[in-house]
Design an enzyme around this catalytic site. Structure first.
Site, PDB file in Angstrom:
ATOM      1  N   ASP A 120      50.558  77.524  54.720  1.00  0.00           N
ATOM      2  CA  ASP A 120      51.191  76.574  53.754  1.00  0.00           C
ATOM      3  C   ASP A 120      51.709  77.072  52.681  1.00  0.00           C
ATOM      4  O   ASP A 120      51.851  76.305  51.405  1.00  0.00           O
ATOM      5  CB  ASP A 120      49.905  75.681  53.410  1.00  0.00           C
ATOM      6  CG  ASP A 120      49.202  74.942  54.619  1.00  0.00           C
ATOM      7  OD1 ASP A 120      49.914  74.870  55.755  1.00  0.00           O
ATOM      8  OD2 ASP A 120      48.018  74.801  54.385  1.00  0.00           O
ATOM      9  N   LYS A 149      56.940  77.681  54.058  1.00  0.00           N
ATOM     10  CA  LYS A 149      57.748  78.326  55.186  1.00  0.00           C
ATOM     11  C   LYS A 149      58.939  77.270  55.476  1.00  0.00           C
ATOM     12  O   LYS A 149      60.308  77.554  55.716  1.00  0.00           O
ATOM     13  CB  LYS A 149      57.077  79.055  56.387  1.00  0.00           C
ATOM     14  CG  LYS A 149      55.810  79.628  55.924  1.00  0.00           C
ATOM     15  CD  LYS A 149      55.188  80.451  57.091  1.00  0.00           C
ATOM     16  CE  LYS A 149      54.154  79.146  57.673  1.00  0.00           C
ATOM     17  NZ  LYS A 149      53.077  79.065  56.407  1.00  0.00           N
ATOM     18  N   ASN A 206      48.839  73.846  65.461  1.00  0.00           N
ATOM     19  CA  ASN A 206      47.903  73.968  64.082  1.00  0.00           C
ATOM     20  C   ASN A 206      48.759  74.164  62.833  1.00  0.00           C
ATOM     21  O   ASN A 206      48.397  74.003  61.811  1.00  0.00           O
ATOM     22  CB  ASN A 206      47.295  75.282  64.201  1.00  0.00           C
ATOM     23  CG  ASN A 206      47.968  76.585  64.691  1.00  0.00           C
ATOM     24  OD1 ASN A 206      48.932  76.556  65.062  1.00  0.00           O
ATOM     25  ND2 ASN A 206      47.419  77.572  64.668  1.00  0.00           N
ATOM     26  N   GLY A 247      51.740  73.171  60.209  1.00  0.00           N
ATOM     27  CA  GLY A 247      52.398  72.119  59.623  1.00  0.00           C
ATOM     28  C   GLY A 247      53.383  72.360  58.556  1.00  0.00           C
ATOM     29  O   GLY A 247      52.942  72.892  57.426  1.00  0.00           O
ATOM     30  N   HIS A 248      54.822  72.222  59.054  1.00  0.00           N
ATOM     31  CA  HIS A 248      55.803  72.884  58.019  1.00  0.00           C
ATOM     32  C   HIS A 248      56.528  71.479  57.554  1.00  0.00           C
ATOM     33  O   HIS A 248      57.054  70.773  58.308  1.00  0.00           O
ATOM     34  CB  HIS A 248      56.628  73.697  58.843  1.00  0.00           C
ATOM     35  CG  HIS A 248      55.967  74.760  59.100  1.00  0.00           C
ATOM     36  ND1 HIS A 248      56.672  75.908  60.090  1.00  0.00           N
ATOM     37  CD2 HIS A 248      55.007  75.432  59.137  1.00  0.00           C
ATOM     38  CE1 HIS A 248      56.071  76.716  60.224  1.00  0.00           C
ATOM     39  NE2 HIS A 248      54.725  76.653  59.729  1.00  0.00           N
ATOM     40  N   GLN A 253      51.609  79.965  60.126  1.00  0.00           N
ATOM     41  CA  GLN A 253      50.366  80.404  59.327  1.00  0.00           C
ATOM     42  C   GLN A 253      50.683  81.442  58.311  1.00  0.00           C
ATOM     43  O   GLN A 253      51.763  81.436  57.976  1.00  0.00           O
ATOM     44  CB  GLN A 253      49.239  81.110  60.299  1.00  0.00           C
ATOM     45  CG  GLN A 253      48.623  79.988  61.192  1.00  0.00           C
ATOM     46  CD  GLN A 253      49.322  79.305  62.618  1.00  0.00           C
ATOM     47  OE1 GLN A 253      49.936  80.248  63.131  1.00  0.00           O
ATOM     48  NE2 GLN A 253      49.753  78.230  62.457  1.00  0.00           N
ATOM     49  N   VAL A 263      60.986  75.364  42.891  1.00  0.00           N
ATOM     50  CA  VAL A 263      60.330  74.541  41.596  1.00  0.00           C
ATOM     51  C   VAL A 263      60.287  73.057  42.259  1.00  0.00           C
ATOM     52  O   VAL A 263      59.974  72.379  41.256  1.00  0.00           O
ATOM     53  CB  VAL A 263      61.331  74.649  40.505  1.00  0.00           C
ATOM     54  CG1 VAL A 263      61.364  75.990  39.863  1.00  0.00           C
ATOM     55  CG2 VAL A 263      62.935  74.236  40.966  1.00  0.00           C
TER      56      VAL A 263
END
Ligand code: GDP
Ligand code: IMO
Ligand code: MG
Length: 425
Positions: free
Chosen positions: A13, A16, A38, A40-41, A224, A413
């Site tokens: 998390d 990426k 698994n 979540g992007h 991951q 940012v």
């Protein structure tokens, strides 16, 4: 052409998805190399948020090919849901989204096995996303798995039945209370398989070799983070794949000497979701502020993420294992308003000061040693140039560069595509 890699250096998390999307215009092909749903992007642009689980984060750029590599595990049901969301956005993926024939398929019973395994562990549970990742990779290494290429064959349903029956016997063996209706799950599964079949299945290593020979630019997208790697992470509280640079070689068929830049991405602080040791975890107001300001909830499960200070011992380890060449720092904006910031630069390990990641990093073995830095109060989220960033922020960046001996070339940012500052040399 060399293949560039982008991978997470912490417990996942890191952001990426956002950065792959930002970088995509520079690449012809974006290729996911490991993990499965698994992940979540999250991508944010034009005021909209998109979460991808299996599909590479370059999918919103119409001229880019997106490849799901052989190292990925695919749940057809979740994949179909992702496609439906893309349809709603008017994304035409048929000609640009390819799947490796060697990618393994997550069966409904893999998900049930995941749940049974976690339930049987009680307090020692991994905190898995329960997407069937562990059981699917177990069948892969156990040489029992079903691959995407198999579903093109006429007898694959026999193979499916034999494996699903075996899984049911294993679920019963766990002797835990798992309620399920396999018939119903299979209806969805076989329906989703038909949707999957509409996509182009390819011999992906051959495709990538030809692309490299033809000078195409390729970015491999990790899922991951390095501390969740099956070999180098905080075992057993890890995922079941190699999330580190080597995983891109095995997960796509890229030779090690064909790897170019390795972009290592990290948050300006640390988060972790699920169980396992986390030396710099905060249980105070500072941790609460990070969680609140950073909206630290899992993109896949919605679970709250644990938060803490940046851990340079762990980050340095991740840089080494991956051969990182450039760093990307995310979520600096979340730290605005902290009077002081702490950065872990060493561990007290059983009474000794050490600077490397030891075998045991549980709280009873490791106490972080911190260096205090001055915080900044300015809101960074509207800043677009390095020259606008506060001195204390730049001091934080320089401190990290000095410690890690690597350049931080991009700072983020805010969640939006546009909230990205590329530093000039
Ligand atoms: P990934 O799994 O590495 O792609 O990361 P996730 O999408 O799971 O989590 C990153 C979260 O942080 C998402 O909600 C992003 O929208 C958000 N995000 C990414 N970069 C920034 C940033 O620089 N600042 C802030 N405030 N949020 C960010
Ligand atoms: P992205 O790609 C954060 C964590 C789970 C659990 C452990 C094992 O979005 O960064 P698994 O489902 O693989 O059996 O879970 O790994 N985990 C992640 N944490 N981001 C992820 O992916 C993760 N994928 C798995 O929370 O602790
Ligand atoms: Mg994520």
């Amino acid at each position: 052409m060399a293949v560039d890699l982008l991978l997470g250096l912490q417990w996942g998390d890191e952001g990426k998805g956002k950065i792959v999307d930002v970088f995509t215009s520079k690449y012809n092909i974006i290729a996911r190399f490991q993990g499965g749903p698994n992940a979540g992007h999250t991508l944010v642009f034009n005021g909209k948020k998109h979460v991808l689980h299996t599909i590479p984060s370059g999918i919103f750029h119409k001229d880019t090919v997106n490849l799901v590599g052989n190292g990925v595990v695919i749940d057809p049901v979740i994949f179909k849901k992702e496609l439906v969301k893309l349809d709603e956005q008017g994304v035409d993926y048929i000609k640009s989204l390819f799947i490796s024939r060697k990618a393994h398929i997550i069966l409904p019973t893999h998900r049930l096995l995941d749940a049974a395994s976690e339930a049987s562990k009680g307090k020692a549970k991994i905190g898995s996303t329960l997407k069937g990742i562990g059981p699917t990779y177990m069948d892969k290494t156990g040489r029992n798995g079903i691959r995407v290429g198999d579903i093109e064959l006429s007898n694959w349903k026999d193979k499916y039945r034999a494996l699903a029956d075996k899984h049911e016997a294993m679920i019963a063996f766990y002797n835990v209370d798992i309620q399920y209706d396999l018939k119903e799950l299979e209806t969805d599964f076989f329906d989703a398989i038909e949707t999957l079949k509409k996509l182009k299945f390819i011999d992906s290593e051959e495709y990538l070799h030809t692309a490299q020979d033809n000078g195409k630019t390729i970015l491999a997208e990790g899922a991951q983070g390095s501390l969740l790697d099956i070999d180098f992470g905080t075992y057993p509280y890890v995922t079941s794949s190699n999330t580190t640079a080597a995983g891109a070689c095995t997960g796509l068929g890229i030779a090690p000497n064909k790897i170019g830049e390795v972009f290592g991405i990290f948050k300006a602080y640390t988060t972790r979701v699920g169980s396992g040791p986390f030396p710099t975890e905060l249980f105070d107001k500072n941790g609460e502020t990070m969680a609140k300001v950073g909206h630290e909830f899992g993109a896949t499960t919605g679970r709250p993420r644990r938060c803490g200070w940046l851990d340079l011992v762990a980050l340095k380890y991740a840089c080494q294992v991956n051969g990182v060449t450039q760093l990307i720092m995310m979520k600096g904006d979340v730290l605005s308003g902290f009077k002081n910031l702490e950065v872990c630069t060493a561990y007290n390990y059983k009474g000794e000061t050490i600077k490397h990641l030891p075998f045991n990093i549980e709280a009873e073995n490791v106490t972080p040693i911190y260096t205090k830095l001055k915080g900044w109060s300015e809101d960074l989220t509207a800043m677009t140039e390095e020259s606008q960033l506060p001195t204390e922020f730049m001091d934080y960046v320089s401190f990290l560069e000095n410690e890690l001996k690597l350049p931080i070339t991009v700072v983020s940012v805010g969640p939006d595509r546009k909230q990205t500052i590329v530093r000039k040399g």
